[in-house]
Design an enzyme around this catalytic site. Structure first.
Site, PDB file in Angstrom:
ATOM      1  N   SER A  34       0.834  -1.198   0.000  1.00 19.77           N
ATOM      2  CA  SER A  34       0.000   0.000   0.000  1.00 19.77           C
ATOM      3  C   SER A  34       0.874   1.256   0.000  1.00 19.77           C
ATOM      4  O   SER A  34       0.546   2.261  -0.649  1.00 19.77           O
ATOM      5  CB  SER A  34      -0.934  -0.041   1.219  1.00 19.77           C
ATOM      6  N   GLU A  42      -1.324   9.240  11.682  1.00 19.22           N
ATOM      7  CA  GLU A  42      -2.521   9.920  11.176  1.00 19.22           C
ATOM      8  C   GLU A  42      -3.732   9.401  11.939  1.00 19.22           C
ATOM      9  O   GLU A  42      -3.997   8.194  11.951  1.00 19.22           O
ATOM     10  CB  GLU A  42      -2.722   9.653   9.680  1.00 19.22           C
TER      11      GLU A  42
HETATM   12  P1  0O2 Z   1      -5.775   3.524   2.836  1.00 13.89           P
HETATM   13  O1  0O2 Z   1      -5.838   2.218   2.136  1.00 13.89           O
HETATM   14  O2  0O2 Z   1      -7.067   3.830   3.500  1.00 13.89           O
HETATM   15  O3  0O2 Z   1      -4.622   3.629   3.763  1.00 13.89           O
HETATM   16  P2  0O2 Z   1      -1.246  13.863   2.382  1.00 13.89           P
HETATM   17  O4  0O2 Z   1       0.119  13.527   1.946  1.00 13.89           O
HETATM   18  O5  0O2 Z   1      -1.520  13.430   3.821  1.00 13.89           O
HETATM   19  O6  0O2 Z   1      -1.650  15.288   2.170  1.00 13.89           O
HETATM   20  P3  0O2 Z   1      -2.939  11.704   1.562  1.00 13.89           P
HETATM   21  O7  0O2 Z   1      -2.306  10.776   2.544  1.00 13.89           O
HETATM   22  O8  0O2 Z   1      -3.239  11.169   0.195  1.00 13.89           O
HETATM   23  O9  0O2 Z   1      -2.157  13.048   1.399  1.00 13.89           O
HETATM   24  O10 0O2 Z   1      -4.187  12.233   2.291  1.00 13.89           O
HETATM   25  P4  0O2 Z   1      -5.731  12.088   2.125  1.00 13.89           P
HETATM   26  O11 0O2 Z   1      -6.236  12.395   0.782  1.00 13.89           O
HETATM   27  O12 0O2 Z   1      -6.173  12.949   3.234  1.00 13.89           O
HETATM   28  O13 0O2 Z   1      -6.054  10.534   2.342  1.00 13.89           O
HETATM   29  C1  0O2 Z   1      -5.572   9.841   3.457  1.00 13.89           C
HETATM   30  C2  0O2 Z   1      -6.480   8.675   3.757  1.00 13.89           C
HETATM   31  O14 0O2 Z   1      -7.844   9.099   3.875  1.00 13.89           O
HETATM   32  C3  0O2 Z   1      -6.531   7.603   2.693  1.00 13.89           C
HETATM   33  O15 0O2 Z   1      -5.416   6.760   2.845  1.00 13.89           O
HETATM   34  C4  0O2 Z   1      -7.855   6.904   3.033  1.00 13.89           C
HETATM   35  O16 0O2 Z   1      -7.729   6.086   4.181  1.00 13.89           O
HETATM   36  C5  0O2 Z   1      -8.725   8.091   3.401  1.00 13.89           C
HETATM   37  N1  0O2 Z   1      -9.434   8.605   2.220  1.00 13.89           N
HETATM   38  C6  0O2 Z   1      -9.109   9.674   1.479  1.00 13.89           C
HETATM   39  N2  0O2 Z   1      -9.989   9.866   0.485  1.00 13.89           N
HETATM   40  C7  0O2 Z   1     -10.914   8.883   0.579  1.00 13.89           C
HETATM   41  C8  0O2 Z   1     -12.083   8.550  -0.168  1.00 13.89           C
HETATM   42  O17 0O2 Z   1     -12.460   9.197  -1.148  1.00 13.89           O
HETATM   43  N3  0O2 Z   1     -12.785   7.446   0.239  1.00 13.89           N
HETATM   44  C9  0O2 Z   1     -12.405   6.700   1.327  1.00 13.89           C
HETATM   45  N4  0O2 Z   1     -13.170   5.646   1.659  1.00 13.89           N
HETATM   46  N5  0O2 Z   1     -11.296   6.994   2.050  1.00 13.89           N
HETATM   47  C10 0O2 Z   1     -10.557   8.073   1.691  1.00 13.89           C
HETATM   48  P5  0O2 Z   1      -4.818   5.938   1.628  1.00 13.89           P
HETATM   49  O18 0O2 Z   1      -3.392   5.684   1.938  1.00 13.89           O
HETATM   50  O19 0O2 Z   1      -5.080   6.625   0.329  1.00 13.89           O
HETATM   51  O20 0O2 Z   1      -5.600   4.580   1.647  1.00 13.89           O
END
Ligand code: 0O2
Length: 210
Positions: free
Chosen positions: A63, A150
């Site tokens: 991931s 986080e």
């Molecule tokens: P996973 O599999 O859940 O771990 P940044 O560098 O912090 O500014 P980042 O990390 O892309 O950027 O931040 P963002 O967009 O705030 O997203 C962080 C996490 O929020 C994601 O982790 C998801 O867990 C959740 N998330 C963000 N957008 C969505 C969405 O549209 N739908 C859902 N269900 N969850 C979301 P990961 O690592 O992308 O995925």
């Protein structure tokens, strides 16, 4: 010169090494203990459940790699350490909208941890409809170090939506490519209204009890 496959292989191996993950695990445990304690104190103070669920996870090497590629970062462990805020992730589920901000305020005031970034997807939901408050904190770990965690804070209703959408859309990279977006967004809006109404009802019930 190494091929992309070789670079990814080294990265995946390094990201799974126990000595790298140790401080993330410790930070997760420490912040979860703190959240449990906050829950006990606040539930007692408020006379109702404050936090209904605390869960944590360490992001898998796969991931992490996907995220590094998605964000076009150089695939190196040091880069992941710097850029990825959610190698250690904690999810906190509350009953009510105001609990989210109440908890964020408590974390902000806490002298042992340091809030380094807050992303408010409750006030400004993501294009998908995703709602949650993300608080990135530095948590003390052994050896005078600090580690990034986080914390995703949301209501039960928001969590229901996020878990379903994560499974069927987000994790499959299907956002922007599926026919369910409009319906999911409508549900997210309905959920926000329900959260607001539940808060109003709770406040009225509290007034009536006085
Ligand atoms: P996973 O599999 O859940 O771990 P940044 O560098 O912090 O500014 P980042 O990390 O892309 O950027 O931040 P963002 O967009 O705030 O997203 C962080 C996490 O929020 C994601 O982790 C998801 O867990 C959740 N998330 C963000 N957008 C969505 C969405 O549209 N739908 C859902 N269900 N969850 C979301 P990961 O690592 O992308 O995925």
């Amino acid at each position: 010169m190494n091929t992309a496959e070789e670079v990814y292989h080294v990265f995946l191996t390094q990201m799974g090494e126990e000595n790298f993950l140790y401080s993330y695990r410790e930070a997760c445990q420490n912040i979860c203990q703190k959240l449990e304690q906050i829950n006990i104190e606040q539930s007692q103070k408020l006379g109702r459940t404050f936090i209904s669920q605390i869960a944590h996870r360490i992001k898998t090497p796969e991931s992490c790699l996907n995220k590094m590629l998605k964000k076009s970062y150089t695939v190196e462990r040091q880069m992941a350490r710097e850029k990825l805020n959610d190698i250690a992730g904690v999810r906190v589920v509350c009953h009510f909208l105001d609990d989210i901000y109440h908890l964020a305020g408590i974390l902000e005031e806490d002298e042992e941890i340091e809030v380094i970034k807050t992303k408010d997807y409750v006030k400004k939901p993501k294009a998908s409809g995703y709602q949650s408050l993300h608080v990135i904190v530095l948590v003390p770990v052994s050896g005078a170090g600090k580690q990034k965690v986080e914390i995703q804070i949301r209501t039960q209703a928001m969590n229901f939506w996020a878990v379903v959408e994560h499974h069927f859309v987000y994790k499959k990279g299907a956002y922007g490519k599926n026919e369910f977006e409009k319906d999911l967004k409508e549900c997210a809006r309905a959920i926000y209204k329900i959260d607001q109404n539940m808060l109003l009802i709770r406040e009225r019930m509290e007034m009536a009890q006085k």
